[in-house]
Write an enzyme that holds these catalytic residues in place. Sequence first.
Site, mmCIF file in Angstrom:
data_model
loop_
_atom_site.group_PDB
_atom_site.id
_atom_site.type_symbol
_atom_site.label_atom_id
_atom_site.label_comp_id
_atom_site.label_asym_id
_atom_site.label_seq_id
_atom_site.Cartn_x
_atom_site.Cartn_y
_atom_site.Cartn_z
ATOM 1 N N HIS A 79 53.659 -43.009 -89.410
ATOM 2 C CA HIS A 79 53.512 -44.241 -88.625
ATOM 3 C C HIS A 79 54.780 -44.544 -87.844
ATOM 4 O O HIS A 79 55.863 -44.043 -88.141
ATOM 5 C CB HIS A 79 53.086 -45.409 -89.515
ATOM 6 N N ASP B 267 62.524 -46.186 -92.511
ATOM 7 C CA ASP B 267 61.094 -46.465 -92.588
ATOM 8 C C ASP B 267 60.610 -47.091 -91.286
ATOM 9 O O ASP B 267 60.882 -48.271 -91.019
ATOM 10 C CB ASP B 267 60.847 -47.427 -93.760
ATOM 11 N N GLU C 172 51.036 -49.702 -89.664
ATOM 12 C CA GLU C 172 51.030 -49.311 -91.077
ATOM 13 C C GLU C 172 51.633 -50.400 -91.939
ATOM 14 O O GLU C 172 51.149 -50.666 -93.044
ATOM 15 C CB GLU C 172 51.807 -48.001 -91.251
ATOM 16 N N GLU C 173 52.682 -51.033 -91.434
ATOM 17 C CA GLU C 173 53.405 -52.007 -92.251
ATOM 18 C C GLU C 173 52.549 -53.211 -92.626
ATOM 19 O O GLU C 173 52.778 -53.856 -93.649
ATOM 20 C CB GLU C 173 54.671 -52.474 -91.520
ATOM 21 N N ASP D 148 56.169 -40.517 -94.303
ATOM 22 C CA ASP D 148 56.475 -41.889 -93.908
ATOM 23 C C ASP D 148 57.977 -41.973 -93.664
ATOM 24 O O ASP D 148 58.453 -41.661 -92.579
ATOM 25 C CB ASP D 148 56.006 -42.833 -95.019
ATOM 26 N N HIS E 209 63.339 -52.439 -95.341
ATOM 27 C CA HIS E 209 62.636 -53.515 -94.640
ATOM 28 C C HIS E 209 63.556 -54.670 -94.237
ATOM 29 O O HIS E 209 63.086 -55.803 -94.080
ATOM 30 C CB HIS E 209 61.485 -54.055 -95.486
#
Length: 705
Positions: free
Chosen positions: A346, A356, A393-394, A422, A506
Amino acid sequence: MIKLATATLVTILTSLSLLLSPPTPKSSYHSLFISNSLSDNVSISRHLHTLTRRPHVAGTEANAEAAAYVFSGFTSCGFNTHIASYQVSLTYPVSRSLTLTNPPPDPPTTFSLHQEIYDGDPYADVAHEVLPTFHAYAKSGTATGPVVYANYGRVEDYLTLKEMGVNVSGTVVLARYGEIYRGDIVQTAYDEGAIGVVIYTDRKNYGGGGGDARWFPDEKWMPPSGVQVGTVYNGLGDPTTPGWPSIDECERLSQDEVEKTGDVPLIPSLPVSAADGEKILRSIGGQVAQDDWQGSNDAPVYRVGPGPGVLNLTYMGRQVIDTIENVIAVIQGTEEPDRYVILGNHRDAWTFGAVDPNSGTAALLEIAERLGKLQKKGWRPRRTIIFCNWDAEEYGLIGSTEWVEDNREILASRAVAYLNVDSAVSGPGFHAMATPQLDELIKQATQQVQDPDNSSQTIYESWVGPRSSPLIERLGGAGSDYAAFVQHVGIPAAGFFYGGGYPVYHSIYDDFIWMEKFGDPMFHRHVSVASVWGLVALQLADEEFLPFDYLSYVKELQNCMDNLEHEISIKYINLTPIFKSIQQLEKAAIKINNQRKAVEENKGWPITWKNNHWKVREMNDRLMMAERAFTDRDGLFGRSWYKHLIYGPSIHDDYGSKSFPGIDDAIERAKKLNTAESWHLVQHEVWRVSTAIRHASLVLNGELT
């Protein structure tokens, strides 16, 4: 007559030439793919730098620009590329506030809920584009109540609180990240009667343990103001279109209907930093929490409450139907174009996304470039290779799930395997996860690729370490885009990465500088992930026989049964049906392996080629379709989207992988109810699993009963 004789002679000579000088074997191209002459760490670094220049949340202009960059990368390799768009429900923060009220005379504290930039931050000019810290799909509303500390927010943590006499009902729960999926933290708190949830990043887990530990940009650790954002949605795909694709003018659930599914939270929540979390913890009285609930050495003493501190939490979100863009590129197969080997990663990120997910995006583009170079040297895949760069995706694996739901029937009949990466790199240490029939293929691939951190050995040698065999994780969790392929359709799948959990996950600090300094300074780990990922794809696409070994599946199922026997040894549950079905699967796996050997030994003369071609095709179809047999059309009880009966997510942790998830769910219910009917349902789930395994053996055998 002379012309005819000449033409015949030319045909004979051409045929002899092909026999005497056969085309370059596929294995030569595979060796070239992983060679230093094609790999390029500088190119990967450049891709990552470009992709992470701006924050690029799904639905934003910056993410559309990232999609255009990936699209351009695929087309420059000569691939047929298109955008598969969907109109999906996304949420964004409008306003949020968090105030802590202490007993007088202490004044109230209003938290800024802001991640600080550091001196010299090269991304300071675009920091304002980072969304305010929030939980996607959080319930809008206000919650005011005394605060209770619930450790990691797991079911067992609430059992501990009950044993301590702490009533959570009507309180705002403070929990820390680190053990389970954040959506399950919120759901479990709601189940226990909480009216709101605050989730913080503890220094013990993410900040280097406190004390003299330094943080980013000096060290890899999360700064005190860092916040882990993310979704709290407990489903997969667009919440308004459960089970069907979000295309133009499709049927959609209303917000009330979405809430009734149980997949979105019914109480508000917010993520906060370590600094804010500790401030709240200092306001909590009551009993001292047990040792494994405590923080770092210099943290305050953690108590469980409730109160006397009172939290007032307000969150208001905005829900929109917005367009997301999956970028799809295709290399057409020459001999079996209707068989698909799919690679996916993604693109969307909560902030800059250096780990990520764009370490994986950079690796995907590296594979595309290498395969483009192989094509120029004459390579063509036997089967079709498809590159998928997913969006959203998140928010809940939305891009991949919508695409799989949209193409379910074609994928069910044509997909050989799905290979997912990922977060490709976050540090040292190779990891792989897979459905078991791919285990041996992955081991063989890692034996051919040099370890990026020790040039004297292969990845396999460093991966296996002192063990007799490397640890391959399973794909039961719902943590990345393999979920729809494995758990909804039953497609064999695998994933690869270096590192694992990383402190700035994140947060605003997951940027190119962090990667360059701590994740992969020379980008050699990125190169290695691309090599393994691409080599596995090449072997799946080019090998005449699909390199699947279901004896690995048999061994894994036997191990799972050992665990299951131990768990229910005191109850009158008959596991014999599963043991018998595993024995049938073992016989079928041995039989098809022997059939493959027989065909390979009989391939020497052209007269057998035609017959062998159809035998190979038929055997490959059996190998490909056996995984589908592990699914059941009714799915898991209460979670019908999940069809796979061997692997699925834990009911209390979306990230957690469970073997025999239907049996596991039934056992949990039976332990709570302890009625004859509840244990009978456990036995029913045992029969369902045994039937699925038996069906897989029938598919491998290729014969009707």
